[in-house]
Design a protein around this motif. Structure first.
Motif, PDB file in Angstrom:
ATOM      1  N   GLU A  11       0.801  -1.223   0.000  1.00 48.86           N
ATOM      2  CA  GLU A  11       0.000   0.000   0.000  1.00 48.86           C
ATOM      3  C   GLU A  11       0.836   1.276   0.000  1.00 48.86           C
ATOM      4  O   GLU A  11       0.339   2.345  -0.300  1.00 48.86           O
ATOM      5  N   ALA A  33      -6.310  13.327   7.862  1.00 51.05           N
ATOM      6  CA  ALA A  33      -7.037  12.099   7.523  1.00 51.05           C
ATOM      7  C   ALA A  33      -6.030  10.966   7.333  1.00 51.05           C
ATOM      8  O   ALA A  33      -6.020  10.272   6.321  1.00 51.05           O
ATOM      9  N   CYS A  34      -5.210  10.765   8.335  1.00 49.25           N
ATOM     10  CA  CYS A  34      -4.074   9.837   8.239  1.00 49.25           C
ATOM     11  C   CYS A  34      -4.471   8.373   8.188  1.00 49.25           C
ATOM     12  O   CYS A  34      -3.635   7.524   7.868  1.00 49.25           O
ATOM     13  N   GLY A  35      -5.715   8.042   8.501  1.00 53.34           N
ATOM     14  CA  GLY A  35      -6.139   6.639   8.470  1.00 53.34           C
ATOM     15  C   GLY A  35      -5.304   5.802   9.418  1.00 53.34           C
ATOM     16  O   GLY A  35      -5.093   6.168  10.567  1.00 53.34           O
ATOM     17  N   THR A  36      -4.788   4.696   8.900  1.00 50.30           N
ATOM     18  CA  THR A  36      -3.994   3.798   9.746  1.00 50.30           C
ATOM     19  C   THR A  36      -2.515   4.182   9.797  1.00 50.30           C
ATOM     20  O   THR A  36      -1.698   3.421  10.284  1.00 50.30           O
ATOM     21  N   ASP A  56      -6.946  12.122  12.409  1.00 51.48           N
ATOM     22  CA  ASP A  56      -8.027  11.416  11.730  1.00 51.48           C
ATOM     23  C   ASP A  56      -9.299  11.515  12.560  1.00 51.48           C
ATOM     24  O   ASP A  56      -9.251  11.657  13.786  1.00 51.48           O
ATOM     25  N   SER A  58     -11.507   9.021  12.695  1.00 48.98           N
ATOM     26  CA  SER A  58     -11.830   7.685  13.198  1.00 48.98           C
ATOM     27  C   SER A  58     -10.889   7.256  14.317  1.00 48.98           C
ATOM     28  O   SER A  58      -9.682   7.113  14.107  1.00 48.98           O
ATOM     29  N   MET A  61      -9.220   3.926  13.302  1.00 55.86           N
ATOM     30  CA  MET A  61      -8.047   4.086  12.431  1.00 55.86           C
ATOM     31  C   MET A  61      -6.844   4.550  13.253  1.00 55.86           C
ATOM     32  O   MET A  61      -5.729   4.054  13.061  1.00 55.86           O
ATOM     33  N   ALA A  65      -3.161   2.996  13.728  1.00 58.08           N
ATOM     34  CA  ALA A  65      -1.983   3.818  13.436  1.00 58.08           C
ATOM     35  C   ALA A  65      -1.014   3.790  14.621  1.00 58.08           C
ATOM     36  O   ALA A  65       0.201   3.638  14.439  1.00 58.08           O
ATOM     37  N   LEU A 101      -8.046  11.369   0.696  1.00 57.41           N
ATOM     38  CA  LEU A 101      -9.108  11.991   1.483  1.00 57.41           C
ATOM     39  C   LEU A 101     -10.189  12.618   0.612  1.00 57.41           C
ATOM     40  O   LEU A 101     -11.375  12.427   0.847  1.00 57.41           O
ATOM     41  N   GLU A 104     -13.453  11.200  -0.830  1.00 59.37           N
ATOM     42  CA  GLU A 104     -14.422  10.749   0.166  1.00 59.37           C
ATOM     43  C   GLU A 104     -15.209  11.892   0.795  1.00 59.37           C
ATOM     44  O   GLU A 104     -15.937  11.683   1.762  1.00 59.37           O
ATOM     45  N   GLU A 149     -17.984   4.916  -3.477  1.00 59.10           N
ATOM     46  CA  GLU A 149     -17.790   6.033  -2.547  1.00 59.10           C
ATOM     47  C   GLU A 149     -18.891   7.053  -2.837  1.00 59.10           C
ATOM     48  O   GLU A 149     -19.121   7.390  -3.999  1.00 59.10           O
TER      49      GLU A 149
END
Length: 192
Positions: A11, A33-36, A56, A58, A61, A65, A101, A104, A149
């Protein structure tokens, strides 16, 4: 599922372009919005002396991270919050990044995120956005249908370049990253 099967297995393969786009040696970087945390961890590895923050919405997530950064023995500050309203100080960062990001979000949120990025940057600071390739998506509607999406068609019809210009960035440039992605960069003018 599409990302898993349509892109190479690693990834981070396309996120290297984010690192390569950074000029100089930034002291403070925020990954919105760094996600994991994939890009965030790469940023810290590339700039070990910089303070790197991953933000982020979430908490799930962010938990992943945090786990990934602990496994890598890398010190990163993880923050729960909105990319369009971070609560950090004006001009606090040298670099603001966001990977995957904008497709979405509705356009008005994308603009708010870019306004926030502009506010967060020091004069001369860089914003770096990695996302889906808007031209490819707008010319291949079947591809947008696959991703499921809710805002992807709105994103595909838009222009990150125009959005960056509207929110005050100069030296705006978008480059192809394969046929699936694009990298957009901009600079906060020294006069802003």
């Amino acid at each position: 599922p599409v990302t898993k099967h349509a892109l190479p297995p690693n990834e981070s393969w396309n996120r290297e372009v984010v690192i390569k786009a950074i000029r100089g040696n930034p002291q403070k970087i925020i990954d919105l919005a760094c996600g994991t945390g994939t890009t965030t961890i790469m940023l810290k590895r590339a700039f070990p002396l910089a303070e790197v923050i991953g933000l982020d919405l979430s908490t799930h997530m962010l938990a992943m991270a945090e786990y990934k950064s602990q496994q890598a023995q890398i010190d990163i500050r993880w923050v729960h919050g909105l990319a369009e309203a971070t609560k950090f100080a004006d001009g606090e960062f040298d670099v603001v990044t966001a990977s995957l990001l904008f497709h979405e979000t509705p356009t008005y949120i994308a603009l708010e995120v870019l306004e926030e990025a502009h506010r967060l940057l020091k004069p001369g600071g860089q914003v770096i956005i990695l996302d889906g390739h808007q031209k490819t998506m707008s010319n291949t509607t079947w591809l947008s249908d696959i991703f499921e999406e809710p805002y992807i068609k709105e994103y595909a019809a838009g222009s990150i370049d125009a959005w960056m210009g509207k929110t005050g960035f100069s030296q705006v440039l978008t480059e192809d990253v394969w046929w699936t992605n694009q990298l957009s960069t901009g600079v906060k003018s020294v006069n802003n």
